[in-house]
Design a protein around this motif. Sequence first.
Motif, PDB file in Angstrom:
ATOM      1  N   ASP A 146      24.533  38.104  40.359  1.00 52.69           N
ATOM      2  CA  ASP A 146      24.844  37.069  41.871  1.00 52.69           C
ATOM      3  C   ASP A 146      23.730  36.587  42.563  1.00 52.69           C
ATOM      4  OD1 ASP A 146      27.385  37.641  41.287  1.00 52.69           O
ATOM      5  OD2 ASP A 146      27.770  39.699  42.558  1.00 52.69           O
ATOM      6  N   GLN A 147      22.519  37.189  42.236  1.00 51.69           N
ATOM      7  CA  GLN A 147      21.351  36.862  43.104  1.00 51.69           C
ATOM      8  C   GLN A 147      20.592  35.868  42.217  1.00 51.69           C
ATOM      9  OE1 GLN A 147      22.094  40.461  42.482  1.00 51.69           O
ATOM     10  NE2 GLN A 147      23.040  40.250  44.544  1.00 51.69           N
ATOM     11  N   LEU A 148      20.692  35.435  41.134  1.00 48.20           N
ATOM     12  CA  LEU A 148      20.484  34.602  40.420  1.00 48.20           C
ATOM     13  C   LEU A 148      21.335  33.647  39.590  1.00 48.20           C
ATOM     14  CD1 LEU A 148      17.876  36.833  38.584  1.00 48.20           C
ATOM     15  CD2 LEU A 148      17.317  35.174  40.405  1.00 48.20           C
ATOM     16  N   PRO A 149      22.136  32.948  40.583  1.00 50.71           N
ATOM     17  CA  PRO A 149      23.518  32.157  39.911  1.00 50.71           C
ATOM     18  C   PRO A 149      23.248  30.868  39.274  1.00 50.71           C
ATOM     19  CG  PRO A 149      23.199  31.688  42.263  1.00 50.71           C
ATOM     20  CD  PRO A 149      22.152  32.649  42.104  1.00 50.71           C
ATOM     21  N   GLU A 150      21.706  30.643  39.309  1.00 48.62           N
ATOM     22  CA  GLU A 150      21.596  29.442  38.376  1.00 48.62           C
ATOM     23  C   GLU A 150      20.693  29.784  37.389  1.00 48.62           C
ATOM     24  OE1 GLU A 150      19.820  26.514  41.059  1.00 48.62           O
ATOM     25  OE2 GLU A 150      21.658  26.320  42.396  1.00 48.62           O
ATOM     26  N   SER A 163      27.932  15.306  41.238  1.00 55.65           N
ATOM     27  CA  SER A 163      27.210  16.559  41.125  1.00 55.65           C
ATOM     28  C   SER A 163      28.047  17.729  40.548  1.00 55.65           C
ATOM     29  CB  SER A 163      26.718  17.104  42.711  1.00 55.65           C
ATOM     30  OG  SER A 163      27.787  17.288  43.498  1.00 55.65           O
ATOM     31  N   LEU A 164      27.293  18.277  39.716  1.00 56.81           N
ATOM     32  CA  LEU A 164      28.056  19.598  39.059  1.00 56.81           C
ATOM     33  C   LEU A 164      27.871  20.765  39.576  1.00 56.81           C
ATOM     34  CD1 LEU A 164      26.756  18.690  35.496  1.00 56.81           C
ATOM     35  CD2 LEU A 164      29.180  18.174  36.390  1.00 56.81           C
ATOM     36  N   SER A 165      28.788  21.667  39.792  1.00 59.86           N
ATOM     37  CA  SER A 165      29.112  22.813  40.313  1.00 59.86           C
ATOM     38  C   SER A 165      28.289  23.944  39.372  1.00 59.86           C
ATOM     39  CB  SER A 165      30.297  23.471  40.572  1.00 59.86           C
ATOM     40  OG  SER A 165      31.183  23.629  39.538  1.00 59.86           O
ATOM     41  N   ASN A 166      27.942  25.078  39.847  1.00 59.22           N
ATOM     42  CA  ASN A 166      27.562  26.200  38.862  1.00 59.22           C
ATOM     43  C   ASN A 166      28.599  26.294  37.797  1.00 59.22           C
ATOM     44  OD1 ASN A 166      25.136  26.220  40.387  1.00 59.22           O
ATOM     45  ND2 ASN A 166      25.762  28.152  41.278  1.00 59.22           N
ATOM     46  N   GLU A 167      29.727  26.331  38.009  1.00 59.35           N
ATOM     47  CA  GLU A 167      30.633  26.640  37.041  1.00 59.35           C
ATOM     48  C   GLU A 167      30.749  25.449  35.691  1.00 59.35           C
ATOM     49  OE1 GLU A 167      31.234  26.878  40.296  1.00 59.35           O
ATOM     50  OE2 GLU A 167      31.596  28.874  40.463  1.00 59.35           O
TER      51      GLU A 167
END
Length: 647
Positions: free
Chosen positions: A52-56, A24-28
């Motif tokens: 920060d509230q919408l990290p994706e 799986s891939l992290s947001n980074e």
Amino acid sequence: MPEYKWALGNGDIVSADYNRTDDSLSNEQVLAELQSAFQQFGHSVHCEPVSDQLPEVYTITFDDATLGRITVCAKGTTPGGRSNLNDEQRTQQKSKYINYAHSRLQAGESAVQLGVYRRDGQTVFCAWKLKQSSAGAETPISKQIKITTIAQAMKEGFVQQDKGSGEYACAFRKEFMYFYIRNAEWLHGSLVTELADHNNPLPDSPVDNETAFRVWFTELEKDNGEHYSENTQNQYISALKAVGLTFADAIGSFSSIFEIDDIGTFERAVSAIKTDAGFEEFNRNRGNGSLSAGLDLYKRFLIERTEQVQNVCYSTGYQSDYPRNRILFGAPGTGKSFTLNHEKDLLLVDGGEYERVTFHPDYSYANFVGTYKPVPCKDSDGKDAITYSYVPGPFMRTYVKALQNSRTDAPKPFLLVIEEINRANVAAVFGDVFQLLDRGDDEVSEYPIQASEDIKKYLAGELGGNPDDYAEIRIPDNMFIWATMNSADQGVFPMDTAFKRRWDFTYLGIDDSEAGIVGKKVILGQGDYRRVVEWNALRKAINNELLTYKVNEDKLMGPYFISKKNLPEGEMIDPAVFTRIFKNKVIMYLFDDAAKQKRITLFGGCDEKAKNQYSKICREFDTKGVYIFCEGISSQFIDNAPEDDGE
């Protein structure tokens, strides 16, 4: 834990467990993949989460403000999804993320929803139509796509999956990111069934002739030897493209002037255009007679193209003692590339051309033969833009050159050199071209293959004629394919018998090329260990020791395991240079590969604690020289102490 289906980097599908850490891939990592995709073609981009509230949810902005802003709702895909289905990948993103991206779309900006799939170092972006969600803000919304769709995208670049009700999901490599962004709404609609089947990436006749005319026009010289400017080219072509709307009656059943490739039909159409009441005004408004000039040039193009069309000639009668399909193989350092390069020069001594390519695990049919790819161009306003055209690989480039030459009275050889052929999956890389390797008595492919629509159009553009003239293709007798391989390398792919029997194999023995290094000596070791060592004698001593361990011959070291460029013209080798290369190449190869299971025995002269540590073996080599090895090797240099030179 259940097994799931996975698409490998070469498009194969395998079953394996799901490892949440590795699979799986992290947001980074998702951010890095987006950055890589949007930075293509020289674009300077800034990619960052909206908040920060919408990290994706990510905002893509460009230094070139004319490119606007793109909002991407993105997450790494994971296996699973709907009950009892192990052949899907999915994303689950909160409703509020999707709705934010949708709000940007409603505001007139570009916005998309993507899943990021990564395997074997290859990335495929999955895309679904961006829709507003009525679920609660924190509710995860699932989107699924078949693993077969992802696998097809790995091999072909861009594909669609029918989701029902006239809607399509898309899967594509990063090269198609801008194509997708520009056409997202269209690509998810019901009007692209031909693209879903991946048969007709571009319209047929108009684009075929227009593309060929563009290429011809770009290379055309004026009377003063200069080329036409890009602005002039765009003006003329834009005027020609406008004929379909402005003078529709004049060109009859054709929707574009570029559909016409018959001189007689074209001249009748031009006559009708020029007698139209609106011609003079249109021609004047289009910029100093752009239409009349464009029509004259297109007629010249058709005439030259018609004169160019000849029957495809596969049998030129070219004679050579060298095999057409040939693989040189042997242990590392036996001089495979050197030998092939030397014989390449002999083959081409009277003319001809060659191209060299190196295979690797991620090499594909698209790389080797060709595929549609994004390429930079100028639009009708002279601005930078991206279009998609067929880009040939090394096989197709060499093939076209050989066919062009076959039409001359003096056929020459055209050679494709493949280094490390078995480092790629050759069955996947060659695809249907594999069938063409069967040569008849005349050295022409004995059995033709059916060319794809893409290849037919490309060949017609390069060789003249109509695409249907190239429905079946063969390899001509003046095209040679030579390759090197080393079956001892780690990570190589096996070749099946059917593939092998289509090649002439030439084996280079372990000592066949030793004449060039005989007598090359170096002083190794310090104090009582100091010895004059001939590199060839040391190589043979190591090889003989490896044979006692039942190591296969293809893992032994050839004469040029240490490259010829690192050996001097004279007899003595610089000790410092040799020591560095010996540690970095020979000791590492023996330690990591050829003698991996016999380290303690082979490096028997080292301290007991050093025999399983590469760094300590190298350190002892500085002092002990050949005496780091077992007695079976070091004993052959007992009497080789150098004359007193002050040490």
